[in-house]
Design an enzyme around this catalytic site. Structure first.
Site, PDB file in Angstrom:
ATOM      1  N   LYS A 100       0.819  -1.214   0.000  1.00  0.00           N
ATOM      2  CA  LYS A 100       0.000   0.000   0.000  1.00  0.00           C
ATOM      3  C   LYS A 100       0.847   1.255   0.000  1.00  0.00           C
ATOM      4  O   LYS A 100       0.467   2.269  -0.588  1.00  0.00           O
ATOM      5  CB  LYS A 100      -0.962   0.006   1.192  1.00  0.00           C
ATOM      6  CG  LYS A 100      -2.087  -0.993   1.020  1.00  0.00           C
ATOM      7  CD  LYS A 100      -3.179  -0.798   2.059  1.00  0.00           C
ATOM      8  CE  LYS A 100      -4.339  -1.765   1.796  1.00  0.00           C
ATOM      9  NZ  LYS A 100      -5.277  -1.817   2.909  1.00  0.00           N
ATOM     10  N   LYS A 157      -7.056 -10.853  -8.568  1.00  0.00           N
ATOM     11  CA  LYS A 157      -8.163 -11.035  -7.637  1.00  0.00           C
ATOM     12  C   LYS A 157      -9.334 -10.127  -8.016  1.00  0.00           C
ATOM     13  O   LYS A 157      -9.114  -9.014  -8.499  1.00  0.00           O
ATOM     14  CB  LYS A 157      -7.699 -10.632  -6.224  1.00  0.00           C
ATOM     15  CG  LYS A 157      -7.510 -11.809  -5.286  1.00  0.00           C
ATOM     16  CD  LYS A 157      -6.938 -11.391  -3.965  1.00  0.00           C
ATOM     17  CE  LYS A 157      -7.983 -10.938  -2.967  1.00  0.00           C
ATOM     18  NZ  LYS A 157      -7.478 -10.883  -1.595  1.00  0.00           N
ATOM     19  N   LYS A 203     -12.491  -4.387  -5.596  1.00  0.00           N
ATOM     20  CA  LYS A 203     -13.393  -3.241  -5.676  1.00  0.00           C
ATOM     21  C   LYS A 203     -12.720  -2.057  -6.342  1.00  0.00           C
ATOM     22  O   LYS A 203     -13.372  -1.112  -6.734  1.00  0.00           O
ATOM     23  CB  LYS A 203     -13.921  -2.863  -4.287  1.00  0.00           C
ATOM     24  CG  LYS A 203     -12.909  -2.882  -3.181  1.00  0.00           C
ATOM     25  CD  LYS A 203     -13.624  -2.899  -1.818  1.00  0.00           C
ATOM     26  CE  LYS A 203     -12.650  -3.173  -0.693  1.00  0.00           C
ATOM     27  NZ  LYS A 203     -13.329  -3.443   0.572  1.00  0.00           N
TER      28      LYS A 203
END
Ligand code: TRP
Length: 335
Positions: A115, A198, A201
């Site tokens: 991140k 994956k 969202k």
């Protein structure tokens, strides 16, 4: 053996999708049926602010996750549904636990590295300390079992480390070691556009995922347009090797129908996608559209959601307060 104390949480970021449902929520719904001391399911808004977020939308996002939990089958007569920020003991314990966490361990957290990216110097302290708050979420209830996906296993290990440090430093077996409840391998849902990614969202194409708010028509369209290869389905599971898109659709079918991938191939081995996709679309609509209908109904009455969250957060707090008090005493504070 004493009964399980089960806890898991999700962040109120964007909408939930099929991956969150098959990989997490559906398992939580099953765990409600076990003989447990409690099932706690949290919405971790304090974690959601560790990256840039929309303050004006946070409250709505929290209500939407709550609606997804309930529509997906979390039964508030069996489970406690709470909001992290409404139980201040999470943040209070977080501070205490920072004093038992080595920065070297935080440095090794792969989620932080992912991140923070290349710009680690500019990353926020909150993002760095995120796993300590997660440990507090678990330990403030002395939870014993935590259902999480593979990406959270390292954080769970850190929570055990912190618990062990506390027990050692204060000379008592106070915290039980929280165990991971692994969610099955077949529950890893990949993008409908790229079987190597994956389902996410944040992926730019909405066609790559099935949102829990998608209506029947949208669900059906997304499945029918999902990327595949030209071959028929194999009869043997090995035949799915190197066919990530085919494997993903078979896994989704298996997950939605609660059967194994082998069982899906027994039924559909030899079938072309022109036959399998409509069957999968029908199954997905049958299983998912009631969830989206219920979510829509709930989201039209946000006062009802707020009432459920308020009650659940009070119950969670009643569990956390005495534990926090004990920790405070063990650590020697004046009170
Ligand atoms: N970090 C978890 C995730 O992103 C969410 C989370 C926060 C969590 N606190 C937790 C999960 C405690 C389980 C237990 O998926």
């Amino acid at each position: 053996m004493s009964k399980k104390r089960i806890l898991s949480c999700m962040q109120p970021t964007n909408q939930l999708h099929l991956g969150n449902y098959l990989g997490a929520l559906k398992n939580w719904v099953k765990l409600q049926e076990e003989q447990c001391e409690f099932n706690l399911y949290g919405i971790v808004d304090l974690h959601a602010i560790t990256q840039p977020y929309d303050a004006a939308g946070l409250k709505a996002a929290t209500q939407e996750i709550a609606a997804a939990y309930i529509a997906g089958g979390i039964d508030v007569s069996k489970s406690i549904l709470f909001v992290q920020s409404a139980v201040p003991e999470h943040s209070q314990l977080n501070w205490l636990l920072t004093t038992m966490t080595q920065v070297g361990k935080l440095d090794r957290m792969t989620q932080f590295k992912d991140k923070a990216g290349k710009n680690k110097e500019k990353a926020g302290l909150g993002l760095y300390a995120y796993p300590v708050l997660m440990a507090a979420d678990i330990l403030v209830y002395k939870a014993t079992h935590v259902p999480v996906g593979d990406d959270q296993k390292q954080h769970l290990e850190l929570a055990r480390d912190i618990a062990a440090t506390f027990n050692h430093r204060y000379g008592q077996e106070y915290f039980p070691m929280p165990e991971t409840i692994a969610v099955g391998a077949g529950t890893r849902v990949m993008s409908l556009r790229d079987g190597a990614q994956k389902m996410s969202k944040s992926a730019e194409s909405d066609m790559s995922r099935i949102n829990l708010t998608d209506d029947a028509e949208t669900i059906s369209k997304k499945i029918k347009k999902a990327k595949t290869d030209p071959d028929a389905l194999p009869s043997d599971i090995k035949g799915l090797d190197n066919r990530p898109e085919a494997a993903n659709l078979v896994n989704i079918y298996a997950g939605l129908n609660d059967i194994s991938a082998e069982a899906v191939l027994k039924e559909f081995g030899g079938a072309e996608f022109s036959k399998f996709k409509p069957a999968l679309a029908d199954l997905a609509v049958a299983k998912l559209s009631p969830i989206s209908t219920e979510m829509t109904r709930l989201l039209n009455d946000r006062a009802e959601i707020d009432a459920i969250l308020r009650k659940g957060s009070e119950k969670a707090r009643a569990l956390a307060t005495p534990i926090y008090k004990e920790i405070f005493d063990i650590m020697g504070f004046w009170s």
